[in-house]
Design an enzyme around this catalytic site. Structure first.
Site, PDB file in Angstrom:
ATOM      1  N   SER A  22       0.824  -1.211   0.000  1.00 39.32           N
ATOM      2  CA  SER A  22       0.000   0.000   0.000  1.00 39.32           C
ATOM      3  C   SER A  22       0.860   1.265   0.000  1.00 39.32           C
ATOM      4  O   SER A  22       1.843   1.369   0.736  1.00 39.32           O
ATOM      5  CB  SER A  22      -0.879  -0.018   1.255  1.00 39.32           C
ATOM      6  OG  SER A  22      -1.640   1.153   1.325  1.00 39.32           O
ATOM      7  N   ASN A  70       9.244   8.477   4.779  1.00 38.27           N
ATOM      8  CA  ASN A  70       8.119   9.188   4.200  1.00 38.27           C
ATOM      9  C   ASN A  70       7.167   9.628   5.308  1.00 38.27           C
ATOM     10  O   ASN A  70       7.069   8.991   6.356  1.00 38.27           O
ATOM     11  CB  ASN A  70       7.399   8.345   3.129  1.00 38.27           C
ATOM     12  CG  ASN A  70       6.236   7.571   3.707  1.00 38.27           C
ATOM     13  OD1 ASN A  70       5.128   8.117   3.861  1.00 38.27           O
ATOM     14  ND2 ASN A  70       6.475   6.314   4.066  1.00 38.27           N
ATOM     15  N   ALA A  71       6.498  10.729   5.002  1.00 39.09           N
ATOM     16  CA  ALA A  71       5.478  11.239   5.918  1.00 39.09           C
ATOM     17  C   ALA A  71       4.324  11.744   5.062  1.00 39.09           C
ATOM     18  O   ALA A  71       3.835  12.851   5.244  1.00 39.09           O
ATOM     19  CB  ALA A  71       6.059  12.359   6.768  1.00 39.09           C
ATOM     20  N   LEU A  74      -1.261   9.581   4.473  1.00 36.57           N
ATOM     21  CA  LEU A  74      -2.540   9.046   3.988  1.00 36.57           C
ATOM     22  C   LEU A  74      -3.308   9.995   3.060  1.00 36.57           C
ATOM     23  O   LEU A  74      -4.528  10.139   3.171  1.00 36.57           O
ATOM     24  CB  LEU A  74      -3.433   8.632   5.162  1.00 36.57           C
ATOM     25  CG  LEU A  74      -2.868   7.537   6.068  1.00 36.57           C
ATOM     26  CD1 LEU A  74      -3.818   7.295   7.238  1.00 36.57           C
ATOM     27  CD2 LEU A  74      -2.637   6.245   5.301  1.00 36.57           C
ATOM     28  N   ASN A 128      -5.088  -0.850   8.303  1.00 38.20           N
ATOM     29  CA  ASN A 128      -3.822  -0.185   8.606  1.00 38.20           C
ATOM     30  C   ASN A 128      -3.904   0.411  10.009  1.00 38.20           C
ATOM     31  O   ASN A 128      -4.397   1.513  10.184  1.00 38.20           O
ATOM     32  CB  ASN A 128      -3.569   0.895   7.541  1.00 38.20           C
ATOM     33  CG  ASN A 128      -2.324   1.699   7.815  1.00 38.20           C
ATOM     34  OD1 ASN A 128      -1.527   1.355   8.688  1.00 38.20           O
ATOM     35  ND2 ASN A 128      -2.153   2.770   7.065  1.00 38.20           N
ATOM     36  N   CYS A 131       0.042   3.172  10.798  1.00 30.27           N
ATOM     37  CA  CYS A 131       0.620   4.290  10.059  1.00 30.27           C
ATOM     38  C   CYS A 131       1.258   5.280  11.031  1.00 30.27           C
ATOM     39  O   CYS A 131       0.563   5.850  11.876  1.00 30.27           O
ATOM     40  CB  CYS A 131      -0.430   5.004   9.221  1.00 30.27           C
ATOM     41  SG  CYS A 131       0.322   6.331   8.259  1.00 30.27           S
ATOM     42  N   LYS A 166      -2.640  -5.070   9.304  1.00 31.06           N
ATOM     43  CA  LYS A 166      -1.229  -4.720   9.075  1.00 31.06           C
ATOM     44  C   LYS A 166      -0.616  -4.202  10.364  1.00 31.06           C
ATOM     45  O   LYS A 166      -1.064  -3.205  10.924  1.00 31.06           O
ATOM     46  CB  LYS A 166      -1.131  -3.674   7.966  1.00 31.06           C
ATOM     47  CG  LYS A 166       0.312  -3.349   7.586  1.00 31.06           C
ATOM     48  CD  LYS A 166       0.337  -2.561   6.306  1.00 31.06           C
ATOM     49  CE  LYS A 166       1.726  -2.235   5.851  1.00 31.06           C
ATOM     50  NZ  LYS A 166       1.706  -1.448   4.615  1.00 31.06           N
ATOM     51  N   ILE A 192       5.816  -6.000   7.891  1.00 37.00           N
ATOM     52  CA  ILE A 192       5.586  -4.888   8.799  1.00 37.00           C
ATOM     53  C   ILE A 192       5.265  -3.593   8.034  1.00 37.00           C
ATOM     54  O   ILE A 192       5.567  -3.483   6.843  1.00 37.00           O
ATOM     55  CB  ILE A 192       6.859  -4.601   9.662  1.00 37.00           C
ATOM     56  CG1 ILE A 192       8.078  -4.324   8.775  1.00 37.00           C
ATOM     57  CG2 ILE A 192       7.140  -5.683  10.647  1.00 37.00           C
ATOM     58  CD1 ILE A 192       9.347  -3.908   9.509  1.00 37.00           C
TER      59      ILE A 192
END
Ligand SMILES: Cc1cc2nc3c(=O)[nH]c(=O)nc-3n(C[C@H](O)[C@H](O)[C@H](O)COP(=O)(O)O)c2cc1C
Length: 305
Positions: A22, A70-71, A74, A128, A131, A166, A192
């Site tokens: 994803s 990464n940030a 979503l 998820n 995150c 996840k 993970i």
């Protein structure tokens, strides 16, 4: 004779164990110039939330040795945007389309899961709860057994198809979290998500990411991911989908030997958009080279003694 690459994750039949992670493969059409997405075992689409999200301010990506931070946070069109604009363009793929369901509250997870439940060509969701890049919810659900159990239980009540959870690596004992979600009816776990990290620019004395911290992915995390897949697979009965730093067929085989039934490829898609068919081919070559006629016989095949 060609070896069989087919595996099963609960009710899903995967023609091969290679799926895309994803947030790293868009929805599929973005990669059609490089290969046919229907050749994959499955596609995990970008994290989908109740409402449209713009994500975090830039900069939200940073390169690191052997990986990236990464940030993104979503960014997505929201579940209605997915159903109306994206789903009609991908529902013809001959592969397993799995929607990564994200949220800030249990109610939001339920809302998204209920809406996705009605889509005929989506046989599974991936919850998820891991995150690290959103202010509320996200990873918070995945870092304690009671909250991981609560969100799984709530979604299980409204979602009838295959439910994959996840897991976050940002915990002391991933095996305990896996047992908690298995106990609430999860059909499989993905192990993970990204590891919480940060980068600093010494010249400006400022953080590189707007959010200061972000999620580390890529080959740098592979040893941690392998360890967690192995620990998780030894602790639960439901299948484990392994990911974290897979770049080659050999990496994928290592995850399968550690106990994964299937794998996801993430950051590698940014480096080589055609990496997945190469990994599938490489797995087949490995099986032929080792005289193995069915990939299933490799699962948890690690020789410890
Ligand atoms: C740019 C980017 C965006 C991501 N977005 C999501 C997401 O929306 N939902 C999710 O569960 N994981 C997300 N992830 C995590 C990946 O799916 C994967 O768990 C992680 O990157 C580890 O695998 P890799 O090392 O192969 O990339 C994202 C990762 C990256 C690099």
């Amino acid at each position: 004779m060609k070896p069989s690459l087919e595996v099963k994750i609960h009710n899903l039949v995967l023609k091969n164990p290679v799926m895309t992670a994803s947030g790293t493969f868009g929805y599929g059409p973005e990669f059609e110039d490089f290969f046919d997405p229907s050749t994959l075992g499955g596609i995990f689409v970008k994290g989908t939330t109740g409402k449209l999200r713009q994500g975090n301010p830039y900069p939200r990506m940073a390169e690191t040795p052997m990986g990236m931070l990464n940030a993104v946070g979503l960014q997505n069109k929201g579940v209605d945007g997915f159903i109306n604009d994206i789903y009609p363009r991908i529902k013809h793929y001959h592969t397993n389309l799995i929607v990564n369901v994200s949220g800030s509250t249990i109610e939001e997870y339920i809302e998204v899961a209920e809406k996705i439940n009605s889509l005929d060509h989506v046989p599974a969701i991936e919850l998820n709860i891991s995150c690290p890049n959103v202010k509320e919810g996200g990873m918070a659900f995945g870092t304690s057994c009671p909250s991981a159990a609560a969100v799984t239980r709530a979604v299980r009540e409204v979602y009838q198809k295959t439910l994959i959870v996840k897991l976050s690596p940002n915990v002391t004992s991933i095996a305990e979290i896996a047992q908690a979600v298995e106990g609430e009816g999860a059909d499989a776990v993905s192990v993970i998500n990204t590891l919480l990290g940060m980068a600093i620019n010494a010249e400006t004395r400022r953080p590189v990411l707007s959010t200061v911290t972000g999620g580390l992915s890529g080959p740098a995390i592979k040893p941690v991911a392998l360890r967690m897949v192995w620990q998780t697979a030894n602790a639960i009965k439901i299948p484990v989908i392994g990911l974290g730093g897979i770049m080659t067929a050999s990496d994928a085989i290592e995850f399968i030997l550690a106990g994964a039934t299937a794998v996801q490829v993430g950051t590698a898609n940014f480096i080589d958009p055609a990496v997945c068919p190469k990994i599938i081919e490489g797995i087949e070559d490995y099986l032929i080279r080792h005289g193995i006629d069915n990939i299933k016989s490799l699962i948890s095949g690690l020789n410890i003694n």
